[in-house]
Design a protein around this motif. Structure first.
Motif, mmCIF file in Angstrom:
data_model
loop_
_atom_site.group_PDB
_atom_site.id
_atom_site.type_symbol
_atom_site.label_atom_id
_atom_site.label_comp_id
_atom_site.label_asym_id
_atom_site.label_seq_id
_atom_site.Cartn_x
_atom_site.Cartn_y
_atom_site.Cartn_z
ATOM 1 N N PRO A 75 -9.625 -25.577 -15.120
ATOM 2 C CA PRO A 75 -8.305 -26.065 -14.705
ATOM 3 C C PRO A 75 -8.455 -27.309 -13.852
ATOM 4 C CG PRO A 75 -8.938 -24.140 -13.438
ATOM 5 C CD PRO A 75 -9.964 -24.295 -14.516
ATOM 6 N N MET A 76 -7.459 -28.197 -13.912
ATOM 7 C CA MET A 76 -7.507 -29.421 -13.115
ATOM 8 C C MET A 76 -7.369 -29.106 -11.635
ATOM 9 S SD MET A 76 -5.348 -32.082 -15.466
ATOM 10 C CE MET A 76 -5.705 -33.420 -14.336
ATOM 11 N N GLU A 77 -6.540 -28.129 -11.329
ATOM 12 C CA GLU A 77 -6.383 -27.710 -9.934
ATOM 13 C C GLU A 77 -5.696 -26.360 -9.911
ATOM 14 O OE1 GLU A 77 -2.165 -29.871 -8.927
ATOM 15 O OE2 GLU A 77 -4.008 -30.958 -8.492
ATOM 16 N N ARG A 78 -5.791 -25.694 -8.783
ATOM 17 C CA ARG A 78 -5.150 -24.395 -8.629
ATOM 18 C C ARG A 78 -4.281 -24.394 -7.379
ATOM 19 N NH1 ARG A 78 -7.769 -20.164 -11.640
ATOM 20 N NH2 ARG A 78 -7.484 -20.919 -13.734
ATOM 21 N N GLY A 124 -1.173 -19.385 -13.233
ATOM 22 C CA GLY A 124 -1.124 -17.953 -12.966
ATOM 23 C C GLY A 124 -2.361 -17.191 -13.366
ATOM 24 N N SER A 125 -3.324 -17.859 -13.987
ATOM 25 C CA SER A 125 -4.541 -17.188 -14.441
ATOM 26 C C SER A 125 -5.504 -16.968 -13.288
ATOM 27 C CB SER A 125 -5.231 -18.040 -15.519
ATOM 28 O OG SER A 125 -6.532 -17.546 -15.783
ATOM 29 N N SER A 146 -8.806 -12.381 -20.206
ATOM 30 C CA SER A 146 -9.571 -13.155 -19.229
ATOM 31 C C SER A 146 -8.678 -13.678 -18.111
ATOM 32 C CB SER A 146 -10.272 -14.328 -19.929
ATOM 33 O OG SER A 146 -11.094 -15.035 -19.036
ATOM 34 N N ALA A 147 -7.484 -14.135 -18.462
ATOM 35 C CA ALA A 147 -6.551 -14.629 -17.445
ATOM 36 C C ALA A 147 -6.184 -13.534 -16.449
ATOM 37 C CB ALA A 147 -5.293 -15.174 -18.112
#
Length: 257
Positions: free
Chosen positions: A254-257, A223-224, A164-165
């Protein structure tokens, strides 16, 4: 076919027990690409017992020695993958069985003390993307290659998270509980990585839920390409629809990208 891809991790129970979710997968892929990653630990244990091969465990994880690996390859990639692929073909999907070793798709270091087991697998999605563009439904058995190119067992949740990542979209880990519960036993609809860390420190997330949550977080980690992961009960009617479209289970972002 358009839409974000979804990676669905199934257990390795009998086909009869999974007919409902397989029908849902066939329906879901009319609007988006789907990849199945399957497990099979319980059936593997049964086969090892039948063949007189001792099952050994370390902190709840299977030790995969040479004898166990042979049975693992036969049962997981042979029996279970073949059954799932055939059942999906019967339901009208253009299913194709693949292995985590095909084109070196899944790789990673050995897990300490578990012999032929990969920890922290990383996936290359190129083969899956080719199959999805061609309209196929990949059914992937969880195995990979270590740094020496030797075949190893990979935990199915970890394999699904790695895929999935690399592929993007969503990860759905189907299990036997409706997500993560708080200290009062109530289902938590959504969690961030920081919230998960606090719940583990407080002992609220414990036991077998810890590695499952860890896989869900790994899917959306640094990195996902994945946008969301979900842990949900796969035993209920309309499990796929409820988890992906109606907020069932526990979602992780995720909290942030």
């Amino acid at each position: 076919m358009s839409g974000l891809p979804v990676v669905v991790k199934l257990g390795g129970t009998t086909i009869a027990e999974q007919q409902d979710v397989l029908r849902e997968i066939v329906a879901e892929r009319r609007g988006r690409p789907v990849v199945i990653v399957h497990g099979g630990g319980k059936r593997l244990t049964d086969w090892l017992l039948r063949l007189g091969v001792e099952s050994r465990w370390d902190a709840g994880r299977r030790v995969t020695d040479e004898a166990t690996l042979e049975v693992f390859l036969a049962v997981i990639s042979g029996v279970i993958n073949a059954e799932l692929t055939a059942a999906l073909l019967e339901l009208g999907a253009e299913a194709v069985g693949v292995r985590g070793i095909d084109r070196g798709m899944i790789r990673g270091p050995r897990a300490e003390g578990l012999d032929r087991v990969i920890s922290e697998p990383v996936a290359d999605a190129a083969l899956l993307e080719t199959l999805l563009r061609a309209g196929y439904l990949p059914v992937l058995s969880p195995m990979g290659l270590d740094p020496d190119g030797r075949i190893c067992n990979v935990n199915a949740d970890d394999a699904a998270a790695a895929v999935s990542a690399a592929l993007g979209g969503e990860l759905l880990l189907l299990t036997d509980t409706d997500g993560v519960r708080d200290a009062d036993g109530e289902r938590i609809p959504e969690l961030t990585p920081d919230q998960v860390a606090r719940l583990i420190d407080d002992g609220v997330i414990a036991g077998g839920m810890v590695p499952k949550v860890s896989s869900a977080l790994r899917a959306i980690g640094p990195g996902s390409r994945a946008e969301r992961s979900v842990i949900a009960d796969g035993r209920t009617a309309d499990a796929l629809r409820r988890a992906l479209h109606e907020g069932a289970g526990t979602g992780f972002r995720p909290m942030e990208r």
